[in-house]
Design a protein around this motif. Structure first.
Motif, PDB file in Angstrom:
ATOM      1  N   ASP A 216      33.261  34.468  32.216  1.00  0.00           N
ATOM      2  CA  ASP A 216      33.446  33.534  31.110  1.00  0.00           C
ATOM      3  C   ASP A 216      34.554  33.900  30.142  1.00  0.00           C
ATOM      4  OD1 ASP A 216      32.309  35.014  29.505  1.00  0.00           O
ATOM      5  OD2 ASP A 216      30.463  33.851  29.094  1.00  0.00           O
ATOM      6  N   GLY A 217      35.227  34.909  30.403  1.00  0.00           N
ATOM      7  CA  GLY A 217      36.395  35.191  29.682  1.00  0.00           C
ATOM      8  C   GLY A 217      35.959  35.569  28.213  1.00  0.00           C
TER       9      GLY A 217
ATOM     10  N   ASP B 183      34.349  38.802  27.244  1.00  0.00           N
ATOM     11  CA  ASP B 183      34.793  40.169  27.210  1.00  0.00           C
ATOM     12  C   ASP B 183      36.067  40.424  27.789  1.00  0.00           C
ATOM     13  OD1 ASP B 183      34.815  42.860  27.016  1.00  0.00           O
ATOM     14  OD2 ASP B 183      33.032  43.220  28.244  1.00  0.00           O
ATOM     15  N   ARG B 184      36.954  40.554  26.807  1.00  0.00           N
ATOM     16  CA  ARG B 184      38.454  40.513  26.943  1.00  0.00           C
ATOM     17  C   ARG B 184      38.779  42.304  27.243  1.00  0.00           C
ATOM     18  NH1 ARG B 184      42.018  36.631  25.425  1.00  0.00           N
ATOM     19  NH2 ARG B 184      40.744  34.515  24.615  1.00  0.00           N
ATOM     20  N   HIS B 185      37.872  43.315  27.231  1.00  0.00           N
ATOM     21  CA  HIS B 185      38.278  44.589  27.149  1.00  0.00           C
ATOM     22  C   HIS B 185      37.761  45.222  28.543  1.00  0.00           C
ATOM     23  CE1 HIS B 185      39.462  44.108  22.986  1.00  0.00           C
ATOM     24  NE2 HIS B 185      38.493  43.500  22.712  1.00  0.00           N
ATOM     25  N   SER B 186      36.609  44.840  28.800  1.00  0.00           N
ATOM     26  CA  SER B 186      36.293  45.641  30.280  1.00  0.00           C
ATOM     27  C   SER B 186      37.040  45.382  31.421  1.00  0.00           C
ATOM     28  CB  SER B 186      34.656  45.275  30.407  1.00  0.00           C
ATOM     29  OG  SER B 186      34.561  43.894  30.661  1.00  0.00           O
ATOM     30  N   GLU B 187      37.105  46.233  32.172  1.00  0.00           N
ATOM     31  CA  GLU B 187      37.683  46.181  33.617  1.00  0.00           C
ATOM     32  C   GLU B 187      36.857  45.524  34.446  1.00  0.00           C
ATOM     33  OE1 GLU B 187      39.612  49.791  35.124  1.00  0.00           O
ATOM     34  OE2 GLU B 187      40.861  50.112  33.378  1.00  0.00           O
ATOM     35  N   THR B 188      37.454  44.514  35.328  1.00  0.00           N
ATOM     36  CA  THR B 188      36.724  43.956  36.292  1.00  0.00           C
ATOM     37  C   THR B 188      37.249  44.141  37.819  1.00  0.00           C
ATOM     38  OG1 THR B 188      36.266  42.093  34.459  1.00  0.00           O
ATOM     39  CG2 THR B 188      35.749  41.657  37.035  1.00  0.00           C
ATOM     40  N   PRO B 189      36.770  45.179  38.432  1.00  0.00           N
ATOM     41  CA  PRO B 189      37.441  45.600  39.773  1.00  0.00           C
ATOM     42  C   PRO B 189      36.868  44.565  40.853  1.00  0.00           C
ATOM     43  CG  PRO B 189      35.766  46.878  39.257  1.00  0.00           C
ATOM     44  CD  PRO B 189      35.751  46.186  38.032  1.00  0.00           C
ATOM     45  N   CYS B 190      37.662  43.493  41.175  1.00  0.00           N
ATOM     46  CA  CYS B 190      37.070  42.321  42.193  1.00  0.00           C
ATOM     47  C   CYS B 190      38.385  41.913  43.000  1.00  0.00           C
ATOM     48  CB  CYS B 190      36.303  41.384  41.467  1.00  0.00           C
ATOM     49  SG  CYS B 190      37.207  40.472  40.288  1.00  0.00           S
ATOM     50  N   ASP B 191      38.067  41.268  44.117  1.00  0.00           N
ATOM     51  CA  ASP B 191      39.031  40.671  44.766  1.00  0.00           C
ATOM     52  C   ASP B 191      39.276  39.228  44.397  1.00  0.00           C
ATOM     53  OD1 ASP B 191      39.593  42.726  47.038  1.00  0.00           O
ATOM     54  OD2 ASP B 191      37.439  42.297  47.159  1.00  0.00           O
TER      55      ASP B 191
ATOM     56  N   PRO C  47      43.594  35.757  30.000  1.00  0.00           N
ATOM     57  CA  PRO C  47      42.506  36.700  29.594  1.00  0.00           C
ATOM     58  C   PRO C  47      42.084  37.853  30.384  1.00  0.00           C
ATOM     59  CG  PRO C  47      41.666  34.580  28.956  1.00  0.00           C
ATOM     60  CD  PRO C  47      42.714  34.317  29.927  1.00  0.00           C
ATOM     61  N   TYR C  48      42.594  37.617  31.769  1.00  0.00           N
ATOM     62  CA  TYR C  48      42.276  38.619  32.786  1.00  0.00           C
ATOM     63  C   TYR C  48      43.616  39.551  33.373  1.00  0.00           C
ATOM     64  CZ  TYR C  48      38.045  35.684  32.856  1.00  0.00           C
ATOM     65  OH  TYR C  48      36.993  34.731  32.315  1.00  0.00           O
ATOM     66  N   VAL C  49      44.573  39.358  32.789  1.00  0.00           N
ATOM     67  CA  VAL C  49      45.713  39.902  33.212  1.00  0.00           C
ATOM     68  C   VAL C  49      45.611  41.654  33.252  1.00  0.00           C
ATOM     69  CG1 VAL C  49      48.143  40.454  33.008  1.00  0.00           C
ATOM     70  CG2 VAL C  49      47.385  38.101  32.531  1.00  0.00           C
ATOM     71  N   ARG C  50      44.983  41.924  32.263  1.00  0.00           N
ATOM     72  CA  ARG C  50      45.065  43.428  32.059  1.00  0.00           C
ATOM     73  C   ARG C  50      43.543  43.923  32.561  1.00  0.00           C
ATOM     74  NH1 ARG C  50      47.703  44.992  26.166  1.00  0.00           N
ATOM     75  NH2 ARG C  50      49.802  44.085  26.912  1.00  0.00           N
ATOM     76  N   ARG C  51      42.586  42.883  33.142  1.00  0.00           N
ATOM     77  CA  ARG C  51      41.386  43.430  33.335  1.00  0.00           C
ATOM     78  C   ARG C  51      41.162  43.645  34.906  1.00  0.00           C
ATOM     79  NH1 ARG C  51      37.048  39.425  30.955  1.00  0.00           N
ATOM     80  NH2 ARG C  51      35.925  40.857  32.393  1.00  0.00           N
ATOM     81  N   VAL C  52      41.890  43.049  35.763  1.00  0.00           N
ATOM     82  CA  VAL C  52      41.737  42.861  37.228  1.00  0.00           C
ATOM     83  C   VAL C  52      43.007  43.662  37.731  1.00  0.00           C
ATOM     84  CG1 VAL C  52      40.719  40.717  36.990  1.00  0.00           C
ATOM     85  CG2 VAL C  52      43.101  40.820  37.452  1.00  0.00           C
TER      86      VAL C  52
ATOM     87  N   THR D  19      45.766  44.749  40.861  1.00  0.00           N
ATOM     88  CA  THR D  19      46.840  44.070  41.213  1.00  0.00           C
ATOM     89  C   THR D  19      46.318  43.390  42.658  1.00  0.00           C
ATOM     90  OG1 THR D  19      48.471  45.484  40.530  1.00  0.00           O
ATOM     91  CG2 THR D  19      48.963  44.273  42.218  1.00  0.00           C
ATOM     92  N   GLY D  20      46.662  42.118  42.938  1.00  0.00           N
ATOM     93  CA  GLY D  20      46.178  41.469  44.017  1.00  0.00           C
ATOM     94  C   GLY D  20      44.973  40.594  44.027  1.00  0.00           C
ATOM     95  N   THR D  21      44.191  40.815  42.745  1.00  0.00           N
ATOM     96  CA  THR D  21      43.085  39.923  42.558  1.00  0.00           C
ATOM     97  C   THR D  21      43.416  38.631  42.399  1.00  0.00           C
ATOM     98  OG1 THR D  21      41.993  41.833  41.496  1.00  0.00           O
ATOM     99  CG2 THR D  21      41.154  39.820  40.919  1.00  0.00           C
ATOM    100  N   LYS D  22      42.836  37.621  42.857  1.00  0.00           N
ATOM    101  CA  LYS D  22      42.965  36.231  42.745  1.00  0.00           C
ATOM    102  C   LYS D  22      42.050  35.707  41.683  1.00  0.00           C
ATOM    103  CE  LYS D  22      44.229  35.368  47.461  1.00  0.00           C
ATOM    104  NZ  LYS D  22      44.134  34.656  48.834  1.00  0.00           N
TER     105      LYS D  22
END
Length: 236
Positions: A8-9, A11-19, A32-37, A39-42
């Protein structure tokens, strides 16, 4: 296998490893997710990917009618236990509406009965617990007064104009966004629920043209095909 996160955007600080990351909120944005995901995450963000169930698309396809007068109002305070907030909103309705039926959709079966019954001005509040087809209920009324959560996406899909309230800090962005998109009016937090402000919004919504404009913008914003779009991405 693909890993999918629904976020839901907040938490702007934790990393979110996903596809694939999904944020289907009305205020959803990929920013908000640019730095959290990785490369290649959609990132599938915004109401274009609203995960509404098929019942809302069916109701939408039947069309939503803008009646000359407001006769039925849907009241929803979400899944939380908020009897005080519901009672206050019923009071605002009673002070400004005449001869309307309020359908109060409740999150649980017991404890809300005290709110059911006659209201000043010849109106009446009826408790509706867990209706089997909530989209059909939405389509049967003229106006909604609702908390700002997933419900606002469902209301938009049906085309129901609404006054939105924010019952928690994580709903503030959504409440502001509905006004930005022009799909409803924002009454704000409970501390700001002033009778004068509510009256002003309600008087505007008594005009069929105003409700019609909100309805058309809502239908354009949430078309009920968000889940299909997500599935197509997951299948690639």
């Amino acid at each position: 296998r693909k890993r999918v996160f629904i976020d839901d955007g907040q938490d702007r600080h934790s990393e979110t490893p996903c596809d694939v990351l999904i944020d289907h909120n009305v205020y959803g944005s990929a920013r908000p997710y640019v730095r959290r995901v990785k490369t290649g995450t959609k990132v599938l963000a915004g109401p274009r990917y609203a995960m509404t169930s098929p019942e809302f698309l069916r109701a939408r396809n039947k069309g939503f009618r803008i009646n000359p007068k407001i006769r039925k109002i849907l009241l929803s305070v979400g899944g939380g236990d908020c009897p005080d907030h519901a009672q206050k909103l019923l009071g605002l309705i009673a002070q400004n509406a005449r001869h309307v039926e309020v359908l109060f959709i409740t999150p649980r079966k017991t404890g809300w009965e005290v709110l059911e019954g006659p209201l000043p001005g010849g109106s009446f509040c009826r408790i509706v617990h867990a209706p089997p087809d909530v989209a059909a209920v939405m389509r049967s009324v003229d106006l909604a007064i609702s908390a700002t959560g997933v419900t606002c996406l469902e209301l938009a899909c049906v085309g129901l104009p609404a006054i939105y309230v924010s019952l928690a800090s994580n709903q503030d962005k959504g409440a502001r966004a509905v006004e930005t998109y022009g799909i409803g009016f924002n009454l704000g937090r409970p501390t700001g629920w002033m009778e004068m402000k509510f009256r002003k919004l309600y008087r505007m919504l008594e005009k069929p043209s105003v409700r019609g404009t909100l309805s058309q913008k809502a239908l354009k914003l949430v078309d009920g095909k968000g889940t299909t779009r997500i599935c197509r991405v997951l299948e690639i």
